[in-house]
Design a protein around this motif. Sequence first.
Motif, PDB file in Angstrom:
ATOM      1  N   ASP A  76      26.066 -16.866 -52.409  1.00  0.00           N
ATOM      2  CA  ASP A  76      24.461 -16.393 -52.814  1.00  0.00           C
ATOM      3  C   ASP A  76      23.805 -17.869 -52.744  1.00  0.00           C
ATOM      4  O   ASP A  76      22.544 -17.804 -52.923  1.00  0.00           O
ATOM      5  N   ARG A  77      24.255 -18.900 -52.463  1.00  0.00           N
ATOM      6  CA  ARG A  77      23.630 -20.143 -52.486  1.00  0.00           C
ATOM      7  C   ARG A  77      22.334 -20.115 -51.415  1.00  0.00           C
ATOM      8  O   ARG A  77      21.293 -20.624 -51.700  1.00  0.00           O
ATOM      9  N   SER A  78      22.380 -19.368 -50.465  1.00  0.00           N
ATOM     10  CA  SER A  78      21.173 -19.392 -49.376  1.00  0.00           C
ATOM     11  C   SER A  78      20.145 -18.786 -50.044  1.00  0.00           C
ATOM     12  O   SER A  78      18.730 -18.879 -49.629  1.00  0.00           O
ATOM     13  N   ILE A  79      20.146 -17.761 -51.133  1.00  0.00           N
ATOM     14  CA  ILE A  79      19.194 -16.984 -51.532  1.00  0.00           C
ATOM     15  C   ILE A  79      18.892 -17.464 -52.820  1.00  0.00           C
ATOM     16  O   ILE A  79      17.820 -16.837 -53.415  1.00  0.00           O
ATOM     17  N   MET A  80      19.625 -18.433 -53.517  1.00  0.00           N
ATOM     18  CA  MET A  80      19.081 -18.985 -54.765  1.00  0.00           C
ATOM     19  C   MET A  80      18.141 -20.083 -54.731  1.00  0.00           C
ATOM     20  O   MET A  80      18.067 -20.836 -53.755  1.00  0.00           O
ATOM     21  N   LYS A  81      17.416 -20.000 -55.962  1.00  0.00           N
ATOM     22  CA  LYS A  81      16.531 -21.210 -56.122  1.00  0.00           C
ATOM     23  C   LYS A  81      17.485 -22.506 -56.350  1.00  0.00           C
ATOM     24  O   LYS A  81      18.667 -22.269 -56.861  1.00  0.00           O
ATOM     25  N   THR A  82      16.833 -23.761 -56.227  1.00  0.00           N
ATOM     26  CA  THR A  82      17.464 -24.948 -56.217  1.00  0.00           C
ATOM     27  C   THR A  82      18.016 -25.064 -57.680  1.00  0.00           C
ATOM     28  O   THR A  82      18.997 -25.460 -57.946  1.00  0.00           O
ATOM     29  N   SER A  83      16.954 -24.797 -58.588  1.00  0.00           N
ATOM     30  CA  SER A  83      17.171 -24.959 -60.203  1.00  0.00           C
ATOM     31  C   SER A  83      18.585 -23.921 -60.584  1.00  0.00           C
ATOM     32  O   SER A  83      19.262 -24.258 -61.050  1.00  0.00           O
ATOM     33  N   ASP A  84      18.490 -22.729 -59.937  1.00  0.00           N
ATOM     34  CA  ASP A  84      19.554 -21.800 -60.370  1.00  0.00           C
ATOM     35  C   ASP A  84      21.088 -22.377 -59.816  1.00  0.00           C
ATOM     36  O   ASP A  84      21.808 -22.064 -60.321  1.00  0.00           O
ATOM     37  N   ILE A  85      20.797 -22.894 -58.668  1.00  0.00           N
ATOM     38  CA  ILE A  85      22.012 -23.703 -57.918  1.00  0.00           C
ATOM     39  C   ILE A  85      22.470 -24.784 -58.690  1.00  0.00           C
ATOM     40  O   ILE A  85      23.987 -24.925 -58.982  1.00  0.00           O
ATOM     41  N   ASN A  86      21.469 -25.579 -58.906  1.00  0.00           N
ATOM     42  CA  ASN A  86      22.161 -26.778 -60.167  1.00  0.00           C
ATOM     43  C   ASN A  86      22.601 -26.322 -61.306  1.00  0.00           C
ATOM     44  O   ASN A  86      23.775 -26.915 -61.895  1.00  0.00           O
ATOM     45  N   ASN A  87      22.013 -25.159 -61.849  1.00  0.00           N
ATOM     46  CA  ASN A  87      22.633 -24.818 -63.399  1.00  0.00           C
ATOM     47  C   ASN A  87      24.011 -24.024 -62.980  1.00  0.00           C
ATOM     48  O   ASN A  87      24.918 -24.335 -64.051  1.00  0.00           O
ATOM     49  N   MET A  88      24.102 -23.630 -62.018  1.00  0.00           N
ATOM     50  CA  MET A  88      25.330 -22.809 -61.700  1.00  0.00           C
ATOM     51  C   MET A  88      26.665 -23.863 -61.300  1.00  0.00           C
ATOM     52  O   MET A  88      27.698 -24.001 -61.744  1.00  0.00           O
TER      53      MET A  88
END
Length: 165
Positions: A76-88
């Motif tokens: 899901d990296r391509s559809i996630m927000k940058t902040s969500d990616i960083n949190n994950m």
Amino acid sequence: MKKWLYTISFSLVLTISTNIQAVDKIAIINIAQIFQKLPAREVAAKQLENEFKGYATNLKSMEKKLRNDIEKLQRDRSIMKTSDINNMEKNIMEQRETFSNKAQIFEMDNHRRQTEERNKILRRIQDAVKIVAMKKNYDIVIDTSTVVYALPSKNITADVLKEVK
């Protein structure tokens, strides 16, 4: 001169006969064979398995969750927000560290307990060796792994195995 020669010859004969007698008081044993055939080894292995079963199950579930989170991030990296990616990513790193620490503790505890149980069994074997050696008047008992050749009659492995059981 003859007396001196007789004395040396007599001393030599006594020394040789004493050495020959000492050879008769040596036995051999196969400790590895006894260890493998001992029912207490299997009992200890099952006991350890039961003792660490819950911890191992917990580690497996932690590993499964970590893999699922990594797969989800990659998928899901391509559809996630940058902040969500960083949190994950931060969450995954924390999970990895926690998992790694718990796995290391598990390995150390498991190894320590296996060593304790193995040493208990080896002490039982050693006590049995002493008993059999005393009964049969052996002065020295040597493991077969250190002997190149010995008469089969000098092998007390079966007697020790009976004593240990």
